[in-house]
Design a protein around this motif. Structure first.
Motif, mmCIF file in Angstrom:
data_model
loop_
_atom_site.group_PDB
_atom_site.id
_atom_site.type_symbol
_atom_site.label_atom_id
_atom_site.label_comp_id
_atom_site.label_asym_id
_atom_site.label_seq_id
_atom_site.Cartn_x
_atom_site.Cartn_y
_atom_site.Cartn_z
ATOM 1 N N TRP A 1 0.836 -1.200 0.000
ATOM 2 C CA TRP A 1 0.000 0.000 0.000
ATOM 3 C C TRP A 1 0.874 1.255 0.000
ATOM 4 N N VAL B 1 -1.642 5.253 -2.410
ATOM 5 C CA VAL B 1 -3.092 5.077 -2.546
ATOM 6 C C VAL B 1 -3.670 6.436 -2.941
ATOM 7 N N PHE C 1 -6.347 9.218 -4.045
ATOM 8 C CA PHE C 1 -7.727 9.698 -4.017
ATOM 9 C C PHE C 1 -8.090 10.246 -5.396
ATOM 10 N N ILE D 1 -8.648 5.324 -4.178
ATOM 11 C CA ILE D 1 -9.870 5.539 -3.407
ATOM 12 C C ILE D 1 -10.756 6.466 -4.224
ATOM 13 N N ARG E 1 -14.691 5.779 -0.971
ATOM 14 C CA ARG E 1 -14.975 6.558 0.239
ATOM 15 C C ARG E 1 -16.420 7.027 0.172
ATOM 16 N N ILE F 1 -6.498 5.283 8.173
ATOM 17 C CA ILE F 1 -5.986 6.312 7.268
ATOM 18 C C ILE F 1 -5.957 7.636 8.010
ATOM 19 N N LEU G 1 -2.109 4.187 6.718
ATOM 20 C CA LEU G 1 -1.641 5.083 5.664
ATOM 21 C C LEU G 1 -1.505 6.509 6.183
ATOM 22 N N VAL H 1 -2.463 13.004 3.169
ATOM 23 C CA VAL H 1 -2.078 13.549 1.872
ATOM 24 C C VAL H 1 -1.113 14.717 2.025
ATOM 25 N N THR I 1 -1.463 8.325 1.345
ATOM 26 C CA THR I 1 -2.557 8.712 0.470
ATOM 27 C C THR I 1 -2.120 9.930 -0.336
#
Length: 275
Positions: free
Chosen positions: A8, A11, A13, A34, A66, A142, A182, A185, A211
């Motif tokens: 992972w 990841v 968004f 996501i 999400r 997360i 995770l 951002v 993320t």
């Protein structure tokens, strides 16, 4: 997109309301995506975004969805639509009751839950959240650093110093419950130095990955959260050493002038599983 189920590093968004972004998903080097139905989607676009996310999952995208919070007008429909996703990402988890309600909405045979930790309330209830995780099949935490910073009224700079204690607590809670975790951002799109520093910091703190909010951030995350060649070589030597006949039944052996134990073997196997 990678297919290693235990990796992972990156990841991404993506707004589920952006068909062009979703169309490019299979060409990206992120470990997963996501598809966002929450913050990134305007209220009048929620239904269209939900349909697009479901279609992407049915088409084979390695993507979680999400959903909107269950107490919003869209939450229950989102939960039903996300049943085929890689995971259901639950925003603003406040405690065990939120996770239990989400599992009820998704169904016992639905996908795992990834819990977003982005409020002060969640930080105070981390132990409660991870304690209930096995029962509700929550497999990931997360860090929602933007919302957490807003609630804390802190002013994180490039070093994210005000958030580091919270980030460390998230990692510790996840490890205590054998969950993935995770990092949040990086908002500075185009600032390669800041992104690299955040990725390095996240890896140092023990996160499994980060993320992301833009495809240009994928390479930096993949590099920071992957084991380097020296680490891989060490892991292979440890595994080979414990597999040797003379190591059978031993709890510790000598390797490269140092003592290595079974705990090092477990770490070595974890490193190799990331490849």
């Amino acid at each position: 997109m990678t297919t290693n189920p235990g990796r992972w590093r990156s990841v991404l968004f993506l707004p589920a309301s952006n068909p062009r972004a979703i169309a490019k998903l299979t060409t990206l080097a992120c470990d997963a995506a996501i598809l966002d139905l929450e913050d990134a989607v305007a209220p009048d676009a929620k239904a269209v975004a939900r349909a697009a996310a479901t279609a992407a999952v049915l088409a084979g995208a390695r993507a979680a969805i999400r959903i909107n919070a269950l107490d919003t007008p869209w939450g229950l429909d989102d939960a039903a639509a996300a049943r085929g996703a890689l995971a259901v990402v639950l925003p603003k988890v406040g405690g065990a009751a939120d996770l239990a309600a989400a599992r009820d909405a998704i169904g016992d045979d639905g996908p795992p839950i990834w819990a977003m930790i982005e409020t002060c309330d969640a930080m105070l209830r981390l132990a409660e959240i991870v304690d209930v995780a096995p029962a509700v099949r929550c497999t990931m935490l997360i860090a929602g650093t933007n919302d957490l910073a807003k609630e804390m009224r802190c002013r994180p700079g490039a070093d994210r110093m005000p958030l580091v204690p919270a980030l460390t607590q998230m990692v510790m809670a996840a490890r205590a419950a054998d969950l993935f975790v995770l990092d949040g951002v990086c908002n500075a799109i185009g600032d390669e130095a800041r992104l690299a520093a955040e990725c390095a910091q996240g890896a140092m703190l023990g996160f499994d990955g980060k993320t992301l909010i833009h495809p240009s951030q994928i390479d930096a995350a993949n590099a920071a959260f992957a084991p380097d060649p020296d680490r891989i070589a060490w892991a292979r030597r440890v595994v080979d050493a414990f597999a040797a006949p003379e190591a059978v039944g031993k709890g510790a052996i000598r390797l490269d002038g140092a003592m290595v134990e079974r705990l090092h073997l477990a770490e070595a196997e974890r490193v190799l599983a990331m490849l």
